[in-house]
Write an enzyme that holds these catalytic residues in place. Structure first.
Site, PDB file in Angstrom:
ATOM      1  N   ASP A   8      66.030  35.407   4.204  1.00  0.00           N
ATOM      2  CA  ASP A   8      67.156  36.323   4.094  1.00  0.00           C
ATOM      3  C   ASP A   8      67.567  36.869   5.458  1.00  0.00           C
ATOM      4  OD1 ASP A   8      64.799  37.693   4.430  1.00  0.00           O
ATOM      5  OD2 ASP A   8      64.948  38.857   2.596  1.00  0.00           O
ATOM      6  N   ASN A   9      66.576  37.312   6.224  1.00  0.00           N
ATOM      7  CA  ASN A   9      66.857  37.849   7.549  1.00  0.00           C
ATOM      8  C   ASN A   9      67.404  36.781   8.483  1.00  0.00           C
ATOM      9  OD1 ASN A   9      65.758  38.595  10.508  1.00  0.00           O
ATOM     10  ND2 ASN A   9      66.084  40.473   9.354  1.00  0.00           N
TER      11      ASN A   9
END
Length: 439
Positions: A259-260
């Site tokens: 996600d990051n």
């Protein structure tokens, strides 16, 4: 004496800077989350709004799973589909998913069974088929332990569309995690105190200043067409061009914090920006023991260490306990302020700011009946921050979803064999042959 003076000045400036960051987070939370207007897209004709594919990866019976999933079926938005992904056809989440599909026959929802192995990240492997089969360009990827308000999707599409006068295009909209505790376990309570105060305050502040990407993947909205141009290398892409090799969601299966990295790729490779809508991602925390909490925090510290080492090494100096000691020494050296006075003032104001952030996100102040238990968990979180950091920083192996991984440079991971501690190895007899079930 001169060196001590300059060190005290540096400490005072650092503490002032961190206090400014905290005030920014508190102020931004007040402005953004205390009023959540209804989006005009909620009542617009379906043909006039962009379609959205909601992707929810499922694995087992998460706490509050029925209500979590139902919150996406009841979105006030006229044009969306839901794709529920499970890796195993015998997964316990499937009966819950089928019950909701029967309850909401008017909602376009499909279950996609079977993962596609594109890397070591099991969440990406579970999602990649849904990602490819999604009917719409805009994707809302939301974890199975998250519940959201019915107006979240419409407001998120508003934010993704951006302002006509904006200098930068918005490529991703994300939501601040807000912990909801359903079981009275010490780890759950500490996680609640952490996510709903200090974490939210810093998360909102960093995204308000927007000097770099800072995103958690509980609930993210972005375009598949954008993701198909990037690969996580963080190297700029030529205008209207794409990165070579594997792109899109499969390219991020080599990361644990996909996600990051997706957010970072959209920021650095495309030169676009992110935005927060005025909604929160209610992260339902189940049965979390103290050791579960410690392992969880340590896991993400070890991931960050291999992604942003310098920022990770600074983390202890941003926590309230270490910061209070720096401030007390600096004020005593520069202005002869009694340390006990500065410590008392520091923690009193720090707690006030944290509780104000909580009230902004929750929509109400901390309930009186939870005050003492919440404050005890808050204090435990603050006292544990440094020991957990010291434990986490000297290591590169983590356990996630029952599997062991070794963190590599840039946040990539590889599967690791389960290892025994020196104490376990010492106790094991030389002729002992462990059963496979124990491994």
């Amino acid at each position: 004496m001169t060196a001590i003076f300059y060190a005290a000045c540096g400490g005072f400036v650092w503490c002032s800077f961190l206090w400014a960051v905290g005030i920014v987070g508190c102020s931004a939370a007040r402005k953004r989350y205390r009023l959540r207007p209804r989006s005009p897209l909620a009542t617009a004709p379906a043909s006039s709004v962009p379609g959205v594919s909601i992707l929810r990866p499922l694995k087992g019976l998460d706490t509050n799973l029925y209500e979590n999933l139902e919150s996406t079926f009841t979105q006030e938005y006229p044009n969306f589909e839901i794709l529920l992904s499970v890796a195993d056809e015998n997964d316990q989440a499937l009966p819950v998913a089928r019950e909701l599909i029967a309850k909401y026959p008017h909602v376009n929802c499909r279950i996609i069974v079977g993962e596609e192995i594109v890397g070591v990240n099991p969440k990406v492997n579970n999602l990649v088929r849904s990602y490819r089969e999604a009917a719409h360009d805009i994707l809302w990827v939301i974890d199975s332990n998250v519940t959201v308000h019915s107006g979240t999707l419409a407001r998120s599409v508003d934010a993704l569309s951006g302002s006509p006068n904006a200098k930068k295009r918005i490529a991703l909209v994300h939501h601040v995690p807000f912990a909801v505790v359903t079981e009275n376990k010490i780890g759950s309570r500490i996680e609640e105190a952490f996510l709903n105060t200090n974490h939210a305050k810093m998360y909102i502040a960093i995204n308000t200043v927007a000097v770099d990407s800072c995103v958690m993947g509980k609930s993210n909205v972005y375009r598949r067409s954008d993701l198909e141009r990037v690969n996580g290398s963080l190297k700029p892409v030529p205008t209207s061009g794409s990165q070579p090799g594997t792109r899109g969601l499969p390219a991020f299966a080599r990361f644990l914090a996909e996600d990051n990295m997706i957010a970072g790729a959209l920021w650095h490779e495309l030169g676009d920006r992110h935005d927060l809508s005025c909604d929160i991602a209610r992260n339902v925390v189940g049965n979390m023991s103290l050791s579960d909490y410690i392992r969880r925090r340590a896991r993400w510290i070890r991931v960050r260490k291999h992604m942003v080492l310098s920022a990770t090494l600074l983390e202890p100096f941003t926590e309230s306990v270490v910061l209070s000691l720096i401030l007390a020494w600096s004020l005593n050296t520069l202005f002869a302020v009694p340390p006990l006075l500065s410590l008392a003032a520091h923690f009193a104001i720090w707690i006030y700011v944290d509780l104000d952030v909580y009230a902004s996100l929750a929509g109400h102040p901390l309930p009186a009946g939870q005050r003492w238990s919440f404050m005890a968990a808050w204090a435990a979180r603050e006292l544990l921050a440094l020991p957990i950091f010291l434990f986490a920083i000297f290591g590169s192996q983590v356990t996630w979803r029952g599997r062991n991984y070794t963190i590599l440079r840039n946040g990539e991971v590889e599967r690791a064999e389960q290892t025994r501690s020196w104490f376990q190895r010492l106790r094991q007899p030389k002729n002992y042959d462990p059963l496979s079930t124990e491994l």
